[in-house]
Enzyme design. Structure first.
Site, mmCIF file in Angstrom:
data_model
loop_
_atom_site.group_PDB
_atom_site.id
_atom_site.type_symbol
_atom_site.label_atom_id
_atom_site.label_comp_id
_atom_site.label_asym_id
_atom_site.label_seq_id
_atom_site.Cartn_x
_atom_site.Cartn_y
_atom_site.Cartn_z
ATOM 1 N N GLY A 17 -4.416 -11.510 15.632
ATOM 2 C CA GLY A 17 -3.109 -11.305 16.240
ATOM 3 C C GLY A 17 -2.019 -11.199 15.197
ATOM 4 O O GLY A 17 -2.163 -11.671 14.061
ATOM 5 N N GLY A 19 2.489 -11.151 14.922
ATOM 6 C CA GLY A 19 3.774 -11.270 15.591
ATOM 7 C C GLY A 19 4.906 -11.200 14.596
ATOM 8 O O GLY A 19 4.719 -10.890 13.410
ATOM 9 N N GLY A 20 6.105 -11.531 15.089
ATOM 10 C CA GLY A 20 7.292 -11.409 14.270
ATOM 11 C C GLY A 20 7.308 -12.330 13.064
ATOM 12 O O GLY A 20 7.903 -12.014 12.044
ATOM 13 N N VAL A 61 -2.126 -14.241 12.916
ATOM 14 C CA VAL A 61 -3.031 -15.302 13.337
ATOM 15 C C VAL A 61 -4.459 -14.863 13.039
ATOM 16 O O VAL A 61 -4.874 -13.763 13.417
ATOM 17 C CB VAL A 61 -2.879 -15.622 14.836
ATOM 18 C CG1 VAL A 61 -3.872 -16.699 15.253
ATOM 19 C CG2 VAL A 61 -1.462 -16.084 15.138
ATOM 20 N N LYS A 116 -2.544 -19.780 11.531
ATOM 21 C CA LYS A 116 -1.360 -18.927 11.565
ATOM 22 C C LYS A 116 -0.788 -18.793 10.163
ATOM 23 O O LYS A 116 -0.421 -19.784 9.522
ATOM 24 C CB LYS A 116 -0.304 -19.489 12.513
ATOM 25 C CG LYS A 116 0.929 -18.592 12.596
ATOM 26 C CD LYS A 116 1.910 -19.047 13.647
ATOM 27 C CE LYS A 116 3.094 -18.095 13.706
ATOM 28 N NZ LYS A 116 4.073 -18.501 14.725
ATOM 29 N N ASP A 130 11.044 -18.847 22.928
ATOM 30 C CA ASP A 130 10.511 -17.491 22.774
ATOM 31 C C ASP A 130 9.373 -17.275 23.767
ATOM 32 O O ASP A 130 8.328 -16.742 23.425
ATOM 33 C CB ASP A 130 10.016 -17.265 21.342
ATOM 34 C CG ASP A 130 9.719 -15.789 21.067
ATOM 35 O OD1 ASP A 130 10.292 -14.929 21.764
ATOM 36 O OD2 ASP A 130 8.912 -15.501 20.170
#
Length: 665
Positions: free
Chosen positions: A20, A22-23, A27, A42, A140
């Site tokens: 994964g 993200g911003g 991950v 992470k 978030d």
């Protein structure tokens, strides 16, 4: 330094594959080489050319993420195991959840049925209620941060959460900085106000709207236009929200004060998803004799192992038994003050104290049911995942998401003991055929064996990579099978605690295990694979009973070993299969109002019980294959069932944190 497969982080966590992005980073699926288990790692990716002040701020924010997440202890919030600093950057180590995100599910399937969205929303709201009670906002919340795994909904990535108490630490965002995903940000946050719990409820509303409609409630080609829409335009009328429409309007109210709180929302959504079951044939209500609630001394939770996250204060929900006998004295304050010699008659509450015991006499307020309740066993802090009777029927074991196993004296309806050594949720319990040993399986990647006489742990079986969801003894008691999140079944020699075989199960996880009555066949219920996989214990050759596109959470052999019951394949029912031919015998009539979680045969094989998300249990005559009784009384989904050896009692475990005993005689 950017992570790469094979890299060892913090001298302990091996990166396996990127899962994964993200911003704030990536991950990875990783492997904890110290505890031999699968983890999520992470990686915070720092932008090139970042000024030293900004770099330090980002480092602090990441450390805060770990600190915030570590203080939250809830099955609907991802568990943080560790945070390490490697190559001058922080890495956060969490439990690995192989499920799909809600965002991915929406992208794959489009809009979801409103009742399924209500279930997801109820579980996220319950997790938020826990976080908000601890003074933490997520800040978030969006579909990509909601993971769907089996029957669990898990809220992840508190990466930009902030403790509401300003004295708890330095504020990590500069004035005027927007932190979050714009389509899911509440209007007050866009205007520069502090993040609050009410803001999380707006974000949850936008998330549920996206899930049920297949698109976000507000969107625009530019950021300015998007902000204007969120601040000034009303929520677009949903077309597919069904009974969720009113809740969505309340959640997406511009005024934060008009939005419901998380705890209230969780209750409302659960009610929408699982309306009170209507009993088809209601006999005259029984004469309610006074019953007794017996609180027991709260059991402190054993601390997590060194690699686990810092735990929240111990959960000390008061154990109690509704039944004719009391338990030990409680040190927990009663909900209302009642004098030691006060007697409140007229069917309300009677309280008295004598000889070191506190008695609470309460009227039975259970809903009408075709089978009367004998006792309600309460005290677990979270849902009850499993129930099991000892071979002599005198002891009931209950396992819970609160990391404990409780042992109950069935004849006397008293709490015998609480086993607290596990460091995470306990999914399964089983007694050895001789009744001397109890096996328990947990999300902490371990199986414990307990001596029932001393109630002490005698062995720890490790080896699975991830959570262990199921355990089962052979009829001889010489072999124990364990099923894990790593899609394997492991067989153990009970005498020397030695692993003898590892069997592979295609799919997501092994949710249930069972040996045939003659011990010649092992069955495993899996998620997103074969509904049930069978192995010949002599050759270890596998056979698949049926295909299931979803998750099979339970299965049961009939006492003669010829028939197997499994939930589905049709929603809200169960089916019977011929074990020898592996052919479908019949699909039972649809009588439940939601999916079936558990099935169990009585010891004489004449009755099949099914437990459902609709809070009910149904009994079936296995000869006519027709429903014979409806059992209601739980206030949440029912996850576990077990008949007593003599067939006179049925035990059930529920999301309402209780187990119940039902009179079948």
């Amino acid at each position: 330094m950017v992570g790469a497969a094979g890299r060892l982080v913090g001298g302990r966590y091996r990166l396996v594959e990127l899962v994964g992005q993200g911003g704030m980073g990536r991950v990875w699926r990783g492997h904890d080489e110290t505890l031999d288990r699968r983890v999520a790692v992470k990686e915070v990716v720092l932008p090139a050319g970042l000024a030293s002040d900004d770099r330090e701020q980002l480092l602090q924010r990441t450390l805060r993420e770990a600190q915030v997440a570590a203080k939250l202890n809830h099955p609907g919030i991802i568990t943080v195991h560790d945070v390490v600093k490697d190559d001058d950057a922080p890495w956060i180590v969490m439990e690995f959840i192989p499920g799909q995100s809600l965002g991915g599910l929406i992208a794959q399937s489009g809009r979801l049925p409103w009742d399924r969205v209500a279930v997801i929303g109820a579980e996220v709201a319950d997790a938020l209620a826990h976080a908000h009670a601890a003074g933490v906002v997520h800040r978030d919340l969006k579909p990509d941060n909601v993971l769907i795994h089996g029957r669990r909904t898990i809220l992840t990535d508190f990466g930009i959460a902030r403790v509401l108490d300003g004295s708890a630490g330095t504020r990590l965002t500069r004035t005027g900085t927007v932190v979050g995903t714009p389509q899911y940000m509440p209007p007050e946050q866009l205007e520069g106000a502090d993040a609050t719990a009410a803001g999380d409820l707006w974000s949850l509303g936008a998330t549920l709207y996206a899930a049920v409609e297949g698109d976000v409630p507000f969107d625009a080609p530019s950021l300015a236009a998007l902000f204007h829409a969120i601040l000034a335009q009303p929520m677009p009328a949903p077309s597919h929200a069904g009974q969720l429409a009113t809740v969505l309007h309340e959640l997406l109210a511009k005024d934060p004060g008009q939005r419901p709180g998380a705890a209230t929302l969780a209750s409302r959504l659960a009610t929408l998803a699982h309306p009170r079951t209507q009993v088809d044939h209601q006999p005259p209500p029984p004469q309610h004799r006074p019953t007794v609630t017996a609180p027991a001394r709260p059991q402190p939770r054993t601390p997590h192992p060194p690699t686990a996250h810092a735990s929240a204060p111990p959960r000390t929900a008061t154990p109690s038994v509704t039944g004719p006998v009391i338990g030990p004295r409680s040190t927990t304050t009663a909900p209302r003050k009642v004098g030691r010699r006060t007697v409140l008659l007229a069917g309300t509450v009677v309280a008295a104290a004598t000889a070191g015991a506190v008695w609470y006499w309460m009227p039975d307020s259970a809903a009408p049911s075709d089978r009367p309740g004998i006792a309600t066993l309460t005290g677990h802090g979270y849902m009850v995942n499993a129930v099991a009777f000892s071979p002599d029927g005198k002891v009931l074991a209950t396992a819970s998401d609160d990391s404990t196993v409780r042992l109950w004296d069935v004849p006397n309806r008293t709490l015998l003991d609480t086993l607290t050594a596990h460091g995470d949720m306990v999914f399964s319990v089983t007694f050895s055929p001789d009744g001397k040993t109890l096996a328990t399986a947990s999300a902490d990647s371990s199986v414990f064996l307990w001596d029932l006489r001393t109630r002490r742990r005698t062995a720890v079986l490790n080896g699975h990579d991830g959570r262990i969801r199921s355990v089962a003894f052979t009829p001889s008691g010489k072999t124990l099978a364990t099923g894990g999140q790593d899609n394997t079944v492991r067989l153990w020699n009970v005498a020397d605690r030695r692993r003898t075989s590892v069997l592979s199960v295609p799919g997501e996880a092994v949710y249930a295990l069972s040996f045939s009555p003659d011990g010649k066949t092992l069955a495993a219920a899996a998620g997103f694979g074969p509904a049930v996989r069978l192995w010949d214990m002599a050759s270890k050759k596998p056979r698949d009973l049926a295909e299931n596109p979803g998750t099979t959470k339970s299965m049961a052999f009939s006492p003669d070993g010829r028939t197997m019951a499994i939930p589905g394949p049709t929603y809200a029912t169960a089916s019977l299969w011929d074990v020898a031919t592996r052919k479908l015998i019949t699909e039972l009539e649809v009588v439940h109002k939601s999916e079936v979680n558990a099935v169990a045969f009585s010891r004489d094989g004449k009755t099949l019980a099914t437990a459902s998300e609709d809070k009910s249990v149904r009994l079936w005559d296995t000869t006519t294959r027709a429903p014979s009784a409806t059992i209601v009384g739980h206030k949440g989904a029912v996850y576990a069932l077990c008949f007593s050896p003599d067939g006179t009692i049925l035990a059930s475990g529920s999301h309402d944190k209780s187990a119940r005993l039902w009179d079948l005689a």
